[in-house]
Write an enzyme that holds these catalytic residues in place. Structure first.
Site, PDB file in Angstrom:
ATOM      1  N   PRO A 132       0.942  -1.122   0.042  1.00  0.00           N
ATOM      2  CA  PRO A 132      -0.084   0.057  -0.080  1.00  0.00           C
ATOM      3  C   PRO A 132       0.909   1.317  -0.164  1.00  0.00           C
ATOM      4  CG  PRO A 132      -0.669  -1.305   1.706  1.00  0.00           C
ATOM      5  CD  PRO A 132       0.714  -1.909   1.315  1.00  0.00           C
ATOM      6  N   GLY A 135       1.377   8.858   0.738  1.00  0.00           N
ATOM      7  CA  GLY A 135       2.180   9.813   0.240  1.00  0.00           C
ATOM      8  C   GLY A 135       3.293   9.472  -0.263  1.00  0.00           C
ATOM      9  N   ASN A 138       7.189   8.244   4.294  1.00  0.00           N
ATOM     10  CA  ASN A 138       7.946   7.420   5.487  1.00  0.00           C
ATOM     11  C   ASN A 138       9.473   7.588   5.356  1.00  0.00           C
ATOM     12  OD1 ASN A 138       9.335   4.755   4.839  1.00  0.00           O
ATOM     13  ND2 ASN A 138       7.609   5.171   3.488  1.00  0.00           N
ATOM     14  N   SER A 216       1.671   8.045  13.458  1.00  0.00           N
ATOM     15  CA  SER A 216       2.083   9.181  13.239  1.00  0.00           C
ATOM     16  C   SER A 216       1.722  10.177  14.331  1.00  0.00           C
ATOM     17  CB  SER A 216       1.517   9.621  11.662  1.00  0.00           C
ATOM     18  OG  SER A 216       1.731  11.247  11.912  1.00  0.00           O
ATOM     19  N   GLY A 218       1.331  14.460  15.194  1.00  0.00           N
ATOM     20  CA  GLY A 218       1.281  15.664  14.664  1.00  0.00           C
ATOM     21  C   GLY A 218       1.885  16.710  15.521  1.00  0.00           C
ATOM     22  N   TYR A 472      13.719  14.808  19.673  1.00  0.00           N
ATOM     23  CA  TYR A 472      13.840  14.818  18.310  1.00  0.00           C
ATOM     24  C   TYR A 472      15.233  15.211  17.853  1.00  0.00           C
ATOM     25  CZ  TYR A 472      12.140  15.365  13.472  1.00  0.00           C
ATOM     26  OH  TYR A 472      12.024  15.152  12.271  1.00  0.00           O
TER      27      TYR A 472
HETATM   28  C1  LIG Z   1      10.338  15.811   6.132  1.00  0.00           C
HETATM   29  C2  LIG Z   1       9.455  14.812   6.735  1.00  0.00           C
HETATM   30  C3  LIG Z   1       8.768  15.195   8.035  1.00  0.00           C
HETATM   31  C4  LIG Z   1       8.156  14.225   8.705  1.00  0.00           C
HETATM   32  N1  LIG Z   1       7.385  14.775   9.742  1.00  0.00           N
HETATM   33  C5  LIG Z   1       6.657  13.858  10.374  1.00  0.00           C
HETATM   34  C6  LIG Z   1       6.225  14.403  11.376  1.00  0.00           C
HETATM   35  O1  LIG Z   1       5.914  15.564  11.732  1.00  0.00           O
HETATM   36  N2  LIG Z   1       5.161  13.366  12.323  1.00  0.00           N
HETATM   37  C7  LIG Z   1       5.008  11.908  11.790  1.00  0.00           C
HETATM   38  O2  LIG Z   1       4.458  11.319  12.497  1.00  0.00           O
HETATM   39  N3  LIG Z   1       5.771  11.462  10.572  1.00  0.00           N
HETATM   40  C8  LIG Z   1       6.736  12.459  10.169  1.00  0.00           C
HETATM   41  N4  LIG Z   1       7.274  12.141   8.813  1.00  0.00           N
HETATM   42  C9  LIG Z   1       7.324  10.614   8.641  1.00  0.00           C
HETATM   43  C10 LIG Z   1       5.861  10.357   7.428  1.00  0.00           C
HETATM   44  O3  LIG Z   1       5.514  11.442   6.918  1.00  0.00           O
HETATM   45  C11 LIG Z   1       5.001   9.535   8.223  1.00  0.00           C
HETATM   46  O4  LIG Z   1       5.467   8.230   8.570  1.00  0.00           O
HETATM   47  C12 LIG Z   1       3.618   9.378   7.487  1.00  0.00           C
HETATM   48  O5  LIG Z   1       2.779   8.993   8.545  1.00  0.00           O
HETATM   49  C13 LIG Z   1       3.763   8.633   6.361  1.00  0.00           C
HETATM   50  O6  LIG Z   1       2.343   8.788   5.617  1.00  0.00           O
HETATM   51  P1  LIG Z   1       2.244   8.616   3.940  1.00  0.00           P
HETATM   52  O7  LIG Z   1       1.084   8.920   3.473  1.00  0.00           O
HETATM   53  O8  LIG Z   1       3.322   9.398   3.250  1.00  0.00           O
HETATM   54  O9  LIG Z   1       2.498   7.017   3.898  1.00  0.00           O
HETATM   55  P2  LIG Z   1       3.498   6.123   3.166  1.00  0.00           P
HETATM   56  O10 LIG Z   1       5.022   6.568   3.132  1.00  0.00           O
HETATM   57  O11 LIG Z   1       3.083   5.962   1.775  1.00  0.00           O
HETATM   58  O12 LIG Z   1       3.384   4.817   3.852  1.00  0.00           O
HETATM   59  C14 LIG Z   1       3.972   4.416   5.297  1.00  0.00           C
HETATM   60  C15 LIG Z   1       3.435   2.937   5.515  1.00  0.00           C
HETATM   61  O13 LIG Z   1       2.064   2.835   5.669  1.00  0.00           O
HETATM   62  C16 LIG Z   1       1.653   1.946   4.594  1.00  0.00           C
HETATM   63  N5  LIG Z   1       0.300   2.445   4.258  1.00  0.00           N
HETATM   64  C17 LIG Z   1       0.145   3.487   3.512  1.00  0.00           C
HETATM   65  N6  LIG Z   1      -1.178   3.808   3.498  1.00  0.00           N
HETATM   66  C18 LIG Z   1      -1.801   2.610   3.754  1.00  0.00           C
HETATM   67  C19 LIG Z   1      -3.226   2.013   3.865  1.00  0.00           C
HETATM   68  N7  LIG Z   1      -4.224   2.635   3.184  1.00  0.00           N
HETATM   69  N8  LIG Z   1      -3.404   0.664   4.259  1.00  0.00           N
HETATM   70  C20 LIG Z   1      -2.256   0.040   4.874  1.00  0.00           C
HETATM   71  N9  LIG Z   1      -1.022   0.531   4.861  1.00  0.00           N
HETATM   72  C21 LIG Z   1      -0.822   1.664   4.214  1.00  0.00           C
HETATM   73  C22 LIG Z   1       2.761   1.751   3.436  1.00  0.00           C
HETATM   74  O14 LIG Z   1       2.818   0.435   3.099  1.00  0.00           O
HETATM   75  C23 LIG Z   1       3.961   1.881   4.348  1.00  0.00           C
HETATM   76  O15 LIG Z   1       4.412   0.800   5.141  1.00  0.00           O
HETATM   77  C24 LIG Z   1       8.166  13.025   8.114  1.00  0.00           C
HETATM   78  C25 LIG Z   1       8.745  12.382   7.025  1.00  0.00           C
HETATM   79  C26 LIG Z   1       9.519  13.483   6.120  1.00  0.00           C
HETATM   80  C27 LIG Z   1      10.221  13.145   5.074  1.00  0.00           C
END
Ligand SMILES: Cc1cc2nc3c(=O)[nH]c(=O)nc-3n(C[C@H](O)[C@H](O)[C@H](O)COP(=O)(O)OP(=O)(O)OC[C@H]3O[C@@H](n4cnc5c(N)ncnc54)[C@H](O)[C@@H]3O)c2cc1C
Length: 568
Positions: A132, A135, A138, A216, A218, A472
């Site tokens: 899956p 965005g 991760n 996650s 926020g 952090y």
């Molecule tokens: C610059 C930067 C800043 C960040 N800041 C934060 C922050 O402040 N707080 C925070 O918590 N994280 C932060 N992150 C990490 C990241 O944004 C989080 O982990 C976020 O939750 C990932 O969401 P995504 O939609 O991009 O998931 P993805 O990266 O697309 O996926 C993450 C995981 O979830 C699974 N997944 C995605 N969608 C589904 C679905 N519908 N069903 C089942 N599994 C699914 C994927 O297979 C993968 O294993 C940051 C990352 C970066 C690069």
């Protein structure tokens, strides 16, 4: 939503710059001995990438087209590369130099739960791997297929499932599809007067499903809770059918299946819907800046605020090094700013006995009605004063609030100049935090010294709880040039992570496990804990078709009988 840059963070054409920040060039030179005016190694051109042709068993492509519609199945190189990995430093470095790894063979874009279920049946029927994709933000290696994966790999992009389905105004719950990005979620809720209150720094490019699947947190978690607190109901397409968790406020139904899905990183199924808490958009919202004389007193103040009757939405404080970075990264100050700054620092040194090198910058946020915000500010102000701190008004807080979603671009800016910058974060009880901080900064510095590199480590506290908070750490280094840069990055990152678990803290507060942190899992949750997770994944997904290798590492080869059982 447009595809993110295949090689870095965010939208094409948007980048970080030092040009409008007069003190930053000098600061970076001092911190990591990099002259930002000097360009580093150029990026490999997309057309020069070597990308294996998709390898799909007979009939799979047609079956996927039937499941989601032919227009929503992509096998083009750009789509596949963008879906191959997340945005960890390791992902960025490898992509930039043309190592794109095991890219998915096909990307599908289902529009609804039925289409997701059809994709699941099709994948299991062809013994393909399903990953899956929300965005793709991760930073824990949660998306990358194992390098030697011989089966077809299907990336399931949930981006078309982006609607707030309904809001139950009485219960303050919203049913939401998983592929909605942060800004779109807030826009749909905001149009009806609600907010989810979940604002990770990656907000602009991450999705609800990704937040849930990686646990996650926020920036305003002090008020709204982490995603784990605000997710009540779930619908998940699993290999054995639809898992439905009712959105009840609390329940006594054995170990929490809801909690099992939270942080499951696609290992248990595909989340197709979540019911989440929503709150009325606050009447007033303000973030104030504060200065503390040193880290020890700043930490104590944060602990006391958490233990008090005050309930701010944000409590964040930077150590002295991060404070210096924040001031160095300020945009061109006006003459008035400069005069005010001079007056303030003179006052702090002469009248308050501050050492400007040790000073710590804090942001504390307040939300609610006018009277509530006023009362909260008063309570917090009294605690801040007791620890020698003072309020410096709303200017720095407003600036931080505006710019926070721009900072993710800084890693690419550093990589463009040959420097490596990354983060590691954790949480621990209040009583452990002071020692944890000392241990981690010392271990990072020892790692820099061992490698003979110029490095920088800084920290902030954010996300306060009853029993503790998140620390952090951000670190950066100029590679020595005598080793593979990722080897030097690994040495520092591992030193920090190891110190977390050695000091009684967790391997991650909100960045998940993926493959990046998996090696510390046993030290964090003990061997029986890992065995339970492994049994959960193997029991739910006997064919190891769902995002294999994440959280607990590679499983043993699945028995073919188990694989058959999963398909039937
Ligand atoms: C610059 C930067 C800043 C960040 N800041 C934060 C922050 O402040 N707080 C925070 O918590 N994280 C932060 N992150 C990490 C990241 O944004 C989080 O982990 C976020 O939750 C990932 O969401 P995504 O939609 O991009 O998931 P993805 O990266 O697309 O996926 C993450 C995981 O979830 C699974 N997944 C995605 N969608 C589904 C679905 N519908 N069903 C089942 N599994 C699914 C994927 O297979 C993968 O294993 C940051 C990352 C970066 C690069």
């Amino acid at each position: 939503m447009a595809l993110m840059k295949w090689w870095g963070w965010g939208d094409e054409g948007v980048s970080f710059t030092h040009e409008d920040k007069p003190a930053l060039r000098e600061f970076i030179k001092r911190a990591i001995d990099i002259d930002v005016a000097t360009a580093g190694s150029p990026l490999v051109a997309f057309d020069d990438l070597e990308i294996a042709e998709p390898s799909l068993p007979e009939g799979l492509l047609e079956a996927l087209q039937a499941a989601v519609g032919p227009r929503h199945v992509a096998t083009d190189a750009l789509d596949r590369v963008v879906h191959a990995r997340g945005k960890s430093l390791r992902d960025l470095v490898r992509h930039r130099r043309g190592d794109v790894g095991r890219v998915p063979d096909v990307v599908v874009h289902p529009a609804d739960e039925d289409a997701v279920a059809a994709v699941m049946r099709t994948a299991l029927g062809h013994d393909a791997v399903l990953i899956p994709f929300g965005g793709g933000t991760n930073i824990s290696g949660s998306l990358e297929a194992p390098e030697d994966e011989a089966r077809a790999v299907i990336s399931v992009d949930l981006g078309r499932m982006d609607r707030v389905i309904e809001i139950d105004h009485e219960s303050r719950l919203a049913r939401v599809q998983p592929g909605v990005f942060g800004p779109d979620l807030e826009e749909q809720l905001g149009a009806r007067g609600w907010t989810a209150g979940h604002f990770p720094d990656s907000f602009t490019h991450s999705t609800l499903g990704g937040w849930i699947a990686s646990r996650s947190s926020g920036m305003q978690s002090d008020k709204y809770g982490d995603i784990a607190d605000l997710t009540r109901g779930l619908r998940v397409v699993t290999p054995s059918g639809l898992l439905a968790i009712r959105p009840v406020p609390s329940t006594s139904t054995g170990p929490s299946v809801r909690e099992m899905v939270l942080g499951s990183e696609g290992r248990l199924g595909i989340i197709t819907e979540a019911t989440i808490h929503v709150h009325r958009a606050p009447e007033r919202r303000s973030i104030l800046g504060y200065l503390f004389p040193d880290w020890r007193r700043a930490l104590e103040a944060m602990r006391e605020i958490a233990a008090s009757e005050a309930s701010p939405s944000v409590t964040r404080v930077s150590d002295a090094r991060e404070t210096q970075f924040s001031f160095a990264a300020r945009k061109d100050p006006t003459l008035l700013d400069r005069v005010q700054w001079k007056a303030l620092t003179t006052y702090l040194q002469r009248r308050r006995g501050f050492d400007l090198e040790a000073m710590c910058l804090s942001f504390i946020g307040y939300e609610g009605g006018e009277a509530h915000v006023k009362a909260q500010r008063k309570l917090v102000g009294e605690i801040v004063s007791r620890y020698g701190g003072l309020c410096i008004g709303s200017g720095p807080g407003a600036l931080y609030d505006q710019k926070k979603f721009d900072t993710p671009y800084i890693r690419d800016y550093l990589l463009d100049r040959g420097a490596l910058g990354d983060v590691s974060e954790t949480s621990a009880p209040w009583g452990v935090l002071p020692r944890l901080y000392e241990n981690v900064t010392a271990s990072a510095r020892e790692a820099f010294d061992r490698l003979g590199v110029t490095g920088w480590v800084m920290c902030h506290l954010s996300h306060s709880y009853h029993a503790g908070a998140c620390l952090y750490f951000t670190f950066a280094l100029k590679p020595s040039g005598s080793r593979e840069p990722l080897e030097e990055y690994d040495a520092v990152k591992s030193a920090i992570q190891q110190t977390f678990v050695d000091s009684g803290a967790t391997l991650s507060h909100h960045h998940a496990v993926g493959t990046e942190h998996a090696r510390w899992l046993e030290e964090d949750i003990s061997a029986p804990g890992v065995a339970m997770l492994r049994a959960l994944f193997e029991g739910t997904d006997p064919g190891a078709n769902l995002n294999p290798g994440k959280i607990v590492g590679r499983e043993r080869e699945p028995a073919s009988s188990a694989r058959r059982a999963a398909v039937s």
